[in-house]
Motif scaffolding. Structure first.
Motif, short mmCIF file in Angstrom:
data_model
loop_
_atom_site.label_atom_id
_atom_site.label_comp_id
_atom_site.label_asym_id
_atom_site.label_seq_id
_atom_site.Cartn_x
_atom_site.Cartn_y
_atom_site.Cartn_z
N VAL A 155 -43.14 -8.87 30.25
CA VAL A 155 -41.66 -8.35 29.99
C VAL A 155 -41.59 -6.97 30.93
O VAL A 155 -40.65 -6.83 31.43
CB VAL A 155 -41.31 -8.19 28.74
N GLY A 156 -42.75 -6.16 30.69
CA GLY A 156 -42.69 -5.00 31.67
C GLY A 156 -42.55 -5.38 33.16
O GLY A 156 -41.91 -4.61 33.75
N ALA A 157 -43.29 -6.30 33.73
CA ALA A 157 -43.19 -6.72 34.99
C ALA A 157 -41.62 -7.15 35.35
O ALA A 157 -41.20 -6.88 36.54
CB ALA A 157 -44.44 -7.63 35.38
N LEU A 160 -39.49 -4.28 35.55
CA LEU A 160 -39.81 -3.36 36.62
C LEU A 160 -39.27 -4.12 37.87
O LEU A 160 -38.49 -3.25 38.76
CB LEU A 160 -41.08 -3.23 36.76
N THR A 161 -39.56 -5.23 38.07
CA THR A 161 -39.08 -5.92 39.32
C THR A 161 -38.53 -7.47 39.01
O THR A 161 -39.52 -8.38 39.43
CB THR A 161 -40.40 -6.00 40.35
N PRO A 162 -37.48 -7.67 38.74
CA PRO A 162 -37.12 -9.03 38.13
C PRO A 162 -36.71 -9.79 39.07
O PRO A 162 -36.90 -11.25 38.89
CB PRO A 162 -35.54 -8.68 37.34
N ASN A 163 -36.56 -9.48 40.43
CA ASN A 163 -36.47 -10.43 41.48
C ASN A 163 -37.65 -10.78 42.01
O ASN A 163 -37.51 -11.81 43.01
CB ASN A 163 -35.58 -9.75 42.61
N THR A 164 -38.86 -10.53 41.72
CA THR A 164 -39.82 -11.14 42.24
C THR A 164 -40.00 -12.56 41.73
O THR A 164 -39.76 -12.82 40.79
CB THR A 164 -41.17 -10.23 41.48
N THR A 165 -40.40 -13.34 42.82
CA THR A 165 -40.29 -14.97 42.61
C THR A 165 -41.92 -15.36 42.30
O THR A 165 -42.74 -15.10 43.34
CB THR A 165 -39.82 -15.66 43.71
N PHE A 166 -41.96 -16.24 41.60
CA PHE A 166 -43.14 -17.11 41.46
C PHE A 166 -42.93 -18.56 41.73
O PHE A 166 -41.81 -19.10 41.52
CB PHE A 166 -43.84 -17.08 39.90
N VAL A 174 -39.07 -19.32 41.18
CA VAL A 174 -38.39 -19.11 39.95
C VAL A 174 -38.64 -17.36 39.88
O VAL A 174 -39.82 -16.90 39.82
CB VAL A 174 -38.96 -19.93 39.04
N LYS A 175 -37.49 -16.52 39.65
CA LYS A 175 -37.59 -15.32 39.50
C LYS A 175 -38.30 -15.17 38.18
O LYS A 175 -38.07 -15.52 37.10
CB LYS A 175 -36.42 -14.66 39.74
N ILE A 176 -39.22 -14.03 38.23
CA ILE A 176 -39.97 -13.86 36.99
C ILE A 176 -39.26 -13.27 35.82
O ILE A 176 -39.61 -13.40 34.50
CB ILE A 176 -41.17 -12.64 37.18
N VAL A 177 -38.08 -12.89 35.95
CA VAL A 177 -36.94 -12.37 34.77
C VAL A 177 -36.70 -13.58 34.31
O VAL A 177 -36.68 -13.50 32.96
CB VAL A 177 -35.73 -11.71 35.31
N TYR A 178 -36.56 -14.74 34.67
CA TYR A 178 -35.93 -15.71 33.90
C TYR A 178 -37.57 -16.75 33.21
O TYR A 178 -37.34 -17.13 32.36
CB TYR A 178 -35.83 -17.09 34.92
#
Length: 311
Positions: A155-157, A160-166, A174-178
């Motif tokens: 959740v911290g990551a 911090l950077t919600p639009n980073t994609t895995f 998929v964006k890591i926020v999801y």
């Protein structure tokens, strides 16, 4: 980091600035240590003795029992018994921990893990002792696993950077926020299931991870006490500390050339002073990472972030 995954893991305790692989290595070593002891004790007919001993390292929900084993609030977050339990925890720790390490540094990664584990345990104890649903099981409830600390990092990551994609195997990018939101919702849904204590601890770790990053953006690092304790033990157990020999030599001086006199303070130019990183600079950099990603940073912004991460 200084090499591939296995090199980092193998040499985890030989290098500094490497808390991610230290955490993974500790969890793996403890897992295999417990596995060996469990098999030996079970075969020898002492399986119940093993379970009793393990309970003194697990996190209880019952307050009188916590009073007799206060160390459990730390020890439980390094214990696993199931192979898939540790496998998925370590995978998530590695994937999301790499982001925290890259953006905030090794020390803040360790802060997140430890604080997430502690807050997850406290949240678990609080809910079990206050919610009527758990009144019949609070005395016998015990918990183990790194999940609360891992959820804090996940959740911290994502904060911090919600639009980073895995790139996931079936779903694709998929964006890591999801991803973080999905697992938080899943833990909430399972908080009345068979592993209710663990799921509640996940939620506590997730809350800590979000709050830690929000406070960090405001200029407050909640992990400073954890960091100071870590630095103390690093200095205490440093193997190279006693092996360093320092010799001094007086520099030659003269009026016509040669070496100038040495000063106890280095000369700092006005330009270097202006490059000193402020909290406001870091806030702007973190906002830029959240909006555009780490690769959008300039070399100077990356330098400032790196220097700040070592504080």
């Amino acid at each position: 980091m200084y090499g591939g995954f296995w090199d980092n893991l193998k040499n985890a305790f030989r290098h500094g600035d490497n808390s991610l692989f230290k955490l993974i290595a500790i969890n793996i070593l403890v897992f295999f240590g417990l596995l060996i002891v469990r098999v030996i004790f079970t075969i020898s007919g002492f399986g119940e003795l093993y379970k009793a001993a393990l309970s003194y390292l697990m996190m209880p929900a019952y307050l009188p029992k916590i009073a007799t084993q206060p160390w459990s609030i730390l020890s439980y977050m390094f214990l696993h018994e199931g192979l898939f339990h540790i496998l998925f925890n370590m995978l998530f720790l590695y994937w999301f921990g790499m982001l925290i390490h890259q953006y905030l540094g090794s020390r803040k990664l360790a802060n997140l893990y430890i604080l997430g584990g502690i807050f997850g345990a406290l949240f678990y104890v609080l809910i079990y002792n206050l919610a009527p649903y758990f009144s019949g099981s609070v005395e016998s409830s015990m918990m183990l696993g790194a999940s609360a600390g891992v959820f804090a990092i996940v959740v911290g990551a994502a904060t911090l950077t919600p639009n980073t994609t895995f790139f996931l195997l079936i779903l694709g990018p998929v964006k890591i926020v999801y991803i973080a939101a999905f697992y938080v919702i899943l833990s909430f849904a399972n908080s009345i299931g068979a592993n209710a204590g663990g799921e509640i601890a996940h939620l506590g770790g997730a809350l800590l991870g979000y709050f830690y990053i929000v406070q960090l953006r405001r200029g407050t690092d909640l992990g400073v006490p954890v960091q100071k304790i870590g630095i103390f033990f690093e200095n205490l157990f440093s193997r190279n500390r006693s092996n360093v020999k320092v010799s001094y030599r007086k520099a030659k001086t003269g009026n016509n050339g040669g070496f100038g006199g040495f000063s106890s303070k280095p000369n700092v130019s006005p330009a270097q002073k202006n490059q000193e990183t402020t909290q406001e600079d870091i806030d702007k950099i973190l906002d830029k990472i959240a909006e555009k990603g780490y690769d959008a940073l300039s070399k100077e912004e990356k330098r400032k972030l790196f220097e700040f991460s070592k504080k």
